[in-house]
Design a protein around this motif. Structure first.
Motif, short mmCIF file in Angstrom:
data_model
loop_
_atom_site.label_atom_id
_atom_site.label_comp_id
_atom_site.label_asym_id
_atom_site.label_seq_id
_atom_site.Cartn_x
_atom_site.Cartn_y
_atom_site.Cartn_z
N PRO A 90 0.66 -1.32 0.08
CA PRO A 90 -0.20 -0.12 -0.21
C PRO A 90 0.87 1.30 -0.02
N ALA A 95 -8.25 4.51 -3.06
CA ALA A 95 -8.38 4.38 -1.97
C ALA A 95 -7.68 2.91 -1.46
N MET A 96 -8.14 1.92 -2.29
CA MET A 96 -7.74 0.65 -1.89
C MET A 96 -6.28 0.44 -2.15
N ARG A 133 -2.45 3.03 2.09
CA ARG A 133 -2.59 2.52 3.67
C ARG A 133 -3.76 3.33 4.40
N THR A 134 -4.29 2.59 5.56
CA THR A 134 -5.43 3.24 6.02
C THR A 134 -5.79 4.67 6.31
N ASP A 135 -4.68 5.36 6.61
CA ASP A 135 -4.78 6.92 6.65
C ASP A 135 -4.11 7.57 5.48
N ASP A 143 -12.23 10.78 3.65
CA ASP A 143 -12.79 11.76 4.83
C ASP A 143 -12.89 13.18 4.50
N ARG A 151 -7.91 12.27 3.58
CA ARG A 151 -7.41 10.96 4.19
C ARG A 151 -8.19 9.67 3.72
N ARG A 152 -7.57 8.88 3.43
CA ARG A 152 -8.71 7.44 3.32
C ARG A 152 -9.26 6.96 4.35
N VAL A 170 -11.15 4.86 7.39
CA VAL A 170 -10.27 3.45 7.75
C VAL A 170 -11.18 2.39 7.35
N GLN A 171 -12.53 2.46 7.36
CA GLN A 171 -13.31 1.34 6.92
C GLN A 171 -13.46 1.43 5.50
N GLN A 172 -13.24 0.46 4.82
CA GLN A 172 -13.53 0.44 3.28
C GLN A 172 -14.19 -0.99 2.98
#
Ligand SMILES: C[S@@+](CC[C@H](N)C(=O)[O-])C[C@H]1O[C@@H](n2cnc3c(N)ncnc32)[C@H](O)[C@@H]1O
Length: 237
Positions: A112, A139-140, A143-145, A212, A229-230, A232-234
């Motif tokens: 990621p 987004a995928m 990384r999460t943030d 977000d 920012r991406r 967290v929940q995807q």
């Protein structure tokens, strides 16, 4: 325009693209300048995904300022990607790049990324759902943030602001020597091939893609830019 037609347009534009973009340099300078500071908190060895980077202007800007960063360059136009690769070789950062000729969907599974750039790309997706899914695909790959920085042409077509900006934009493109019909021609081309939407709508399309509360940090003429920012929940999308 479908993907193949768009690819053909950019293959054709590639030889003169950098020179043509030079005329708009002041419009993009503020965008790149802020990009640098939006991403400046990333680790020294950050991994950056550049989607639809054409001849590689944003890549070159970041590579020159962050010598420890590596880049994944995703670009469907072979001619554009070749120009980008040549630039990376000339400027000495090609060894930090992975070049992928194609779309995000065909990008191999790689680690990621810490951030992604996507400048003047999603505006060609006329269907808002397709455009949201495109941002979701970015987004995928984060990384999460991870941070997205995205720029597109945006405006409320037909509004008084749009008419005024169009006049200025076309005058700027023709260095004040505007040929007859140029305004109407630009408007017609954008109506047909560009999803020129009000900035608030672009923002919610990015948000629906899994980011977000995107922040609009830039406008120069029709060029608008956001960072986010991406979430967290995807879900898988
Ligand atoms: C207007 S150019 C912008 C190039 C560069 N980002 C810049 O700002 O100078 C749009 C680029 O996006 C590429 N592109 C179009 N659709 C794409 C997609 N679905 N995924 C990735 N790149 C795409 C085109 O081939 C073209 O090189």
């Amino acid at each position: 325009m479908n993907q193949d037609e768009l690819k053909a347009v950019f293959d054709q534009q590639a030889p003169g693209y950098e020179r043509q973009q030079q005329r708009l340099a002041p419009v993009h300078d503020g965008l790149y300048f802020q990009l640098q500071w939006i991403l400046s908190g990333l680790p020294r060895s950050a991994r950056i995904l550049c989607v639809g980077l054409g001849a590689g202007a944003e890549l070159s800007y970041l590579a020159g300022r962050f010598p420890g960063w590596s880049f994944t360059a995703v670009e469907p136009s072979e001619a554009m990607l070749s120009a980008c690769r040549r630039r990376a070789e000339t400027e000495g950062f090609a060894s930090r790049c992975m070049f992928h000729e194609g779309y995000l969907e065909s990008l191999p599974d790689v680690e990621p990324h810490d951030a992604a750039t996507c400048f003047m790309v999603s505006q060609f997706m006329l269907d808002p759902e397709v455009r949201s899914r495109f941002f979701h695909a970015i987004a995928m790959r984060l990384r999460t943030d991870g941070i997205l920085v995205s720029a597109d042409l945006a405006s409320e077509v037909g509004s008084i602001e749009y008419q005024a900006l169009l006049r200025t934009w076309v005058t700027m493109l023709h260095a004040a020597d505007v040929p007859p019909g140029a305004l109407e021609k630009t408007h017609a081309a954008w109506t047909k091939d560009v999803a020129m939407l009000p900035p608030g709508e672009v923002k919610s399309i990015i948000e629906r893609g899994g980011f977000d509360r995107p922040v609009q940090f830039y406008q120069a003429g029709f060029v608008h830019a956001w960072f986010a920012r991406r979430l967290v929940q995807q879900d898988a999308g």
